[in-house]
Design a protein around this motif. Structure first.
Motif, PDB file in Angstrom:
ATOM      1  N   ILE A   1       3.489   8.253   2.373  1.00 59.37           N
ATOM      2  CA  ILE A   1       2.469   7.514   1.643  1.00 59.37           C
ATOM      3  C   ILE A   1       1.730   6.653   2.667  1.00 59.37           C
ATOM      4  CG2 ILE A   1       2.000   5.769  -0.117  1.00 59.37           C
ATOM      5  CD1 ILE A   1       4.570   6.715  -1.528  1.00 59.37           C
ATOM      6  N   PRO A   2       0.486   7.008   2.981  1.00 58.00           N
ATOM      7  CA  PRO A   2      -0.249   6.262   4.010  1.00 58.00           C
ATOM      8  C   PRO A   2      -0.564   4.831   3.591  1.00 58.00           C
ATOM      9  CG  PRO A   2      -1.268   8.395   3.599  1.00 58.00           C
ATOM     10  CD  PRO A   2      -0.264   8.163   2.510  1.00 58.00           C
ATOM     11  N   ASN A   3      -0.484   3.946   4.558  1.00 53.65           N
ATOM     12  CA  ASN A   3      -0.853   2.546   4.392  1.00 53.65           C
ATOM     13  C   ASN A   3      -2.255   2.355   4.968  1.00 53.65           C
ATOM     14  OD1 ASN A   3       1.694   1.884   3.343  1.00 53.65           O
ATOM     15  ND2 ASN A   3       2.518   1.619   5.399  1.00 53.65           N
ATOM     16  N   VAL A   4      -3.183   1.933   4.121  1.00 46.25           N
ATOM     17  CA  VAL A   4      -4.574   1.763   4.516  1.00 46.25           C
ATOM     18  C   VAL A   4      -4.933   0.284   4.412  1.00 46.25           C
ATOM     19  CG1 VAL A   4      -6.971   2.355   3.975  1.00 46.25           C
ATOM     20  CG2 VAL A   4      -5.179   4.093   3.788  1.00 46.25           C
ATOM     21  N   LEU A   5      -5.507  -0.252   5.467  1.00 52.47           N
ATOM     22  CA  LEU A   5      -5.924  -1.648   5.520  1.00 52.47           C
ATOM     23  C   LEU A   5      -7.442  -1.733   5.395  1.00 52.47           C
ATOM     24  CD1 LEU A   5      -5.497  -4.683   6.032  1.00 52.47           C
ATOM     25  CD2 LEU A   5      -5.478  -4.152   8.500  1.00 52.47           C
ATOM     26  N   ILE A   6      -7.901  -2.476   4.398  1.00 52.02           N
ATOM     27  CA  ILE A   6      -9.327  -2.685   4.177  1.00 52.02           C
ATOM     28  C   ILE A   6      -9.644  -4.125   4.557  1.00 52.02           C
ATOM     29  CG2 ILE A   6     -11.176  -2.740   2.456  1.00 52.02           C
ATOM     30  CD1 ILE A   6      -9.466  -0.631   0.891  1.00 52.02           C
ATOM     31  N   THR A   7     -10.548  -4.296   5.536  1.00 53.32           N
ATOM     32  CA  THR A   7     -10.866  -5.618   6.054  1.00 53.32           C
ATOM     33  C   THR A   7     -12.359  -5.887   5.913  1.00 53.32           C
ATOM     34  OG1 THR A   7      -9.093  -5.365   7.674  1.00 53.32           O
ATOM     35  CG2 THR A   7     -10.682  -7.130   8.059  1.00 53.32           C
ATOM     36  N   ASP A   8     -12.683  -6.907   5.134  1.00 52.65           N
ATOM     37  CA  ASP A   8     -14.072  -7.310   4.940  1.00 52.65           C
ATOM     38  C   ASP A   8     -14.057  -8.733   4.405  1.00 52.65           C
ATOM     39  OD1 ASP A   8     -16.807  -7.543   3.678  1.00 52.65           O
ATOM     40  OD2 ASP A   8     -16.926  -5.487   4.436  1.00 52.65           O
TER      41      ASP A   8
ATOM     42  N   ASP B   1      -6.614   5.745  -6.637  1.00 52.05           N
ATOM     43  CA  ASP B   1      -6.017   6.943  -7.240  1.00 52.05           C
ATOM     44  C   ASP B   1      -5.699   8.027  -6.215  1.00 52.05           C
ATOM     45  OD1 ASP B   1      -8.586   7.696  -6.576  1.00 52.05           O
ATOM     46  OD2 ASP B   1      -8.966   8.748  -8.461  1.00 52.05           O
ATOM     47  N   ARG B   2      -5.712   7.699  -4.930  1.00 49.56           N
ATOM     48  CA  ARG B   2      -5.509   8.686  -3.875  1.00 49.56           C
ATOM     49  C   ARG B   2      -4.063   8.774  -3.394  1.00 49.56           C
ATOM     50  NH1 ARG B   2      -9.716  11.907  -4.065  1.00 49.56           N
ATOM     51  NH2 ARG B   2      -9.733  12.390  -1.877  1.00 49.56           N
ATOM     52  N   GLY B   3      -3.157   7.972  -3.947  1.00 48.58           N
ATOM     53  CA  GLY B   3      -1.766   8.010  -3.497  1.00 48.58           C
ATOM     54  C   GLY B   3      -1.548   7.231  -2.218  1.00 48.58           C
ATOM     55  N   LEU B   4      -2.323   6.171  -2.017  1.00 47.70           N
ATOM     56  CA  LEU B   4      -2.249   5.349  -0.816  1.00 47.70           C
ATOM     57  C   LEU B   4      -1.659   3.986  -1.160  1.00 47.70           C
ATOM     58  CD1 LEU B   4      -5.948   5.942   0.303  1.00 47.70           C
ATOM     59  CD2 LEU B   4      -3.940   7.163   1.157  1.00 47.70           C
ATOM     60  N   THR B   5      -1.067   3.347  -0.174  1.00 49.47           N
ATOM     61  CA  THR B   5      -0.729   1.935  -0.299  1.00 49.47           C
ATOM     62  C   THR B   5      -1.860   1.172   0.369  1.00 49.47           C
ATOM     63  OG1 THR B   5       1.637   2.399  -0.235  1.00 49.47           O
ATOM     64  CG2 THR B   5       0.947   0.138   0.250  1.00 49.47           C
ATOM     65  N   LEU B   6      -2.489   0.269  -0.369  1.00 46.80           N
ATOM     66  CA  LEU B   6      -3.669  -0.430   0.128  1.00 46.80           C
ATOM     67  C   LEU B   6      -3.342  -1.879   0.458  1.00 46.80           C
ATOM     68  CD1 LEU B   6      -6.174   0.995  -2.491  1.00 46.80           C
ATOM     69  CD2 LEU B   6      -5.863   1.761  -0.129  1.00 46.80           C
ATOM     70  N   TYR B   7      -3.765  -2.306   1.629  1.00 47.67           N
ATOM     71  CA  TYR B   7      -3.647  -3.689   2.069  1.00 47.67           C
ATOM     72  C   TYR B   7      -5.056  -4.226   2.243  1.00 47.67           C
ATOM     73  CZ  TYR B   7       1.218  -2.642   3.216  1.00 47.67           C
ATOM     74  OH  TYR B   7       2.537  -2.282   3.148  1.00 47.67           O
ATOM     75  N   GLN B   8      -5.196  -5.554   2.086  1.00 52.98           N
ATOM     76  CA  GLN B   8      -6.501  -6.178   2.262  1.00 52.98           C
ATOM     77  C   GLN B   8      -6.395  -7.337   3.237  1.00 52.98           C
ATOM     78  OE1 GLN B   8      -8.859  -7.082  -1.270  1.00 52.98           O
ATOM     79  NE2 GLN B   8      -7.418  -5.891  -2.506  1.00 52.98           N
TER      80      GLN B   8
ATOM     81  N   PRO C   1      -4.067  14.226  -0.246  1.00 53.49           N
ATOM     82  CA  PRO C   1      -3.886  13.394  -1.439  1.00 53.49           C
ATOM     83  C   PRO C   1      -3.076  14.105  -2.509  1.00 53.49           C
ATOM     84  CG  PRO C   1      -6.208  13.992  -1.144  1.00 53.49           C
ATOM     85  CD  PRO C   1      -5.445  14.562  -0.010  1.00 53.49           C
ATOM     86  N   SER C   2      -2.355  13.309  -3.284  1.00 51.28           N
ATOM     87  CA  SER C   2      -1.517  13.894  -4.342  1.00 51.28           C
ATOM     88  C   SER C   2      -2.348  14.262  -5.560  1.00 51.28           C
ATOM     89  CB  SER C   2      -0.427  12.918  -4.736  1.00 51.28           C
ATOM     90  OG  SER C   2      -0.959  11.663  -5.067  1.00 51.28           O
TER      91      SER C   2
END
Length: 127
Positions: free
Chosen positions: A2-9, A24-31, A126-127
């Protein structure tokens, strides 16, 4: 995986819109609200992809990409900005940013780019 994606803004509404688009893409999202927070998350979590705005307080997106490269981390980065210029694009290319996106960003395009980056780098689908 399960990919970890970091969104920085620094724009909380924009971060939220990107999270909604990717939820809904099966990702773990960090901000993170700026580059300094992004580097803290990268130091604490196993991040697989970073989406980062160029113009932020404290630490810019270019500085985040430079720090990732300096740490020899193999994390694909997607640089985003509403005010992109050739100097920023050259620097991002030199730092091997996976993609450079001009705001406003189409959410369908963003989903494809994120999925493509994760597939190309990690073989993830993606799942």
């Amino acid at each position: 995986m399960i990919p970890n994606v970091l969104i920085t803004d620094d724009d909380a509404g924009f971060r939220s819109a990107l999270c909604d688009a990717l939820s809904d893409r099966g990702l773990t999202l960090y901000q993170a609200s700026d580059g300094d927070e992004a580097l803290e998350v990268i130091g604490q979590e196993s991040i697989h992809l970073v989406l980062v705005d160029v113009h932020m307080p404290r630490v810019t997106g270019i500085e985040v990409i430079r720090e990732i490269a300096g740490r020899s981390l193999r994390i694909p980065t997607i640089l985003m900005s509403a005010m992109m210029d050739e100097a920023i694009e050259r620097e991002a290319a030199r730092m091997r940013a996976y993609r450079i996106l001009h705001k406003p960003i189409g959410l369908r395009d963003l989903r494809q780019i994120v999925s493509g980056s994760l597939a190309e780098t990690y073989g993830w689908r993606p799942s």
